[in-house]
Motif scaffolding. Structure first.
Motif, mmCIF file in Angstrom:
data_model
loop_
_atom_site.group_PDB
_atom_site.id
_atom_site.type_symbol
_atom_site.label_atom_id
_atom_site.label_comp_id
_atom_site.label_asym_id
_atom_site.label_seq_id
_atom_site.Cartn_x
_atom_site.Cartn_y
_atom_site.Cartn_z
ATOM 1 N N THR A 127 10.239 -2.776 6.131
ATOM 2 C CA THR A 127 9.491 -1.990 5.434
ATOM 3 C C THR A 127 10.484 -1.203 4.666
ATOM 4 O O THR A 127 11.356 -0.666 5.104
ATOM 5 C CB THR A 127 9.085 -1.135 6.348
ATOM 6 N N LEU A 172 6.275 7.407 7.699
ATOM 7 C CA LEU A 172 7.547 6.767 8.349
ATOM 8 C C LEU A 172 7.237 6.842 9.834
ATOM 9 O O LEU A 172 7.685 5.792 10.382
ATOM 10 C CB LEU A 172 8.731 7.225 7.886
ATOM 11 N N THR A 174 11.159 1.955 1.920
ATOM 12 C CA THR A 174 10.958 3.124 1.507
ATOM 13 C C THR A 174 12.040 3.758 0.694
ATOM 14 O O THR A 174 13.035 3.502 0.615
ATOM 15 C CB THR A 174 10.691 3.841 2.831
ATOM 16 N N THR A 207 4.890 3.260 1.833
ATOM 17 C CA THR A 207 5.921 2.119 2.511
ATOM 18 C C THR A 207 5.382 0.969 1.694
ATOM 19 O O THR A 207 4.249 0.503 1.668
ATOM 20 C CB THR A 207 6.343 2.194 3.595
#
Length: 260
Positions: free
Chosen positions: A26, A10, A28, A36
């Motif tokens: 993005t 990340l 996650t 991701t």
């Protein structure tokens, strides 16, 4: 829309945003995730479309240990503006600087230990400005005012439900405490062992959705508020150092931006 998977920690996402797309999201399921999912849009996109596309492709985030995606804990879900990464990182560094100022604690090892533990926790976690928007899917679909246009670069966190409450600040045991249904903040703090130089009347409760509450913890102001899994309880330093008022305020502001 172009869709692809990135196998990046990340931390690197903050530096790897596409410049060709109008809007990139993005997705996650954890701040520590190695997988991701990036959604790219050539123009601003409605929030409901972002959620629908994320849910339609969330199976691509499944780890090798899971057969299917784990249920999303929507109370902790957050949309984070990555364009503010530098400002929030500066805020994080300022808090770490304040915690490192130990001149007034030379003869107070308990204070030094608590501040170091808090500093260590802040150092290894990720923070970004969280958008103050409702992420209840049904409400967003039904109410146009809850379905804004999204433009820019964002992180969309869809975490699973944790089994802990985070207790931080003027305590000996900064970190996770097992979640217990309808447990009050006083008990969580007792388990974390408050230091002598701590507030004994109120603590700060930061719920998983980012809502901040001043939580009474003394016998004379006792009032129950449900604490959700994944919440943060922050106990202020009192008498630990000269700049503690500024320190407490900046820590609370930073904790609102914690990426689960």
């Amino acid at each position: 829309m172009t869709l692809f998977i990135r196998f990046l920690p990340l931390l690197l996402i903050f530096l790897a945003q596409s410049v060709s797309a109008e809007t990139t999201i993005t997705v996650t399921q954890s701040a520590s995730a190695t997988k991701t999912l990036t959604l790219e849009y050539s123009q601003p996109v409605r929030l409901v479309q972002v959620i629908e596309d994320s849910l339609a492709n969330i199976s691509k985030l499944v780890s090798q240990n899971d057969i299917q995606p784990q249920p999303i804990y929507w109370l902790s879900a957050g949309l984070y503006d990555l364009s503010t990464a530098t400002a929030v990182e500066n805020q994080q560094q300022q808090v770490l600087h304040l915690l490192s100022n130990q001149d007034s604690n030379k003869n107070k090892p308990q204070n030094i230990q608590a501040m170091k533990a808090l500093s260590d926790w802040i150092m290894v976690n990720e923070f970004a400005k969280r958008e103050a928007i409702v992420l209840d899917f049904d409400s967003i679909r039904l109410k146009e005012e809850l379905n804004p246009l999204i433009s820019g670069h964002y992180l969309f966190s869809l975490p699973t439900k944790p089994e802990y409450v985070m207790v931080l600040g003027a305590v000996e045991k900064n970190g996770k405490q097992p979640f217990r249904v309808r447990q009050n903040a006083t008990k969580y703090l007792d388990w974390a062992l408050p230091i002598d130089d701590s507030d004994n009347s109120f603590a700060w409760l930061i719920q998983p959705d980012g809502k901040v509450e001043h939580y009474p913890i003394a016998y004379w102001n006792n009032h129950h508020t449900d604490i959700a899994p994944g919440a943060i309880i922050y106990l202020e330093f009192r008498g630990a150092q000269e700049n503690e008022q500024v320190l407490n305020q900046q820590v609370i502001e930073l904790l609102k931006y914690w990426i689960r």
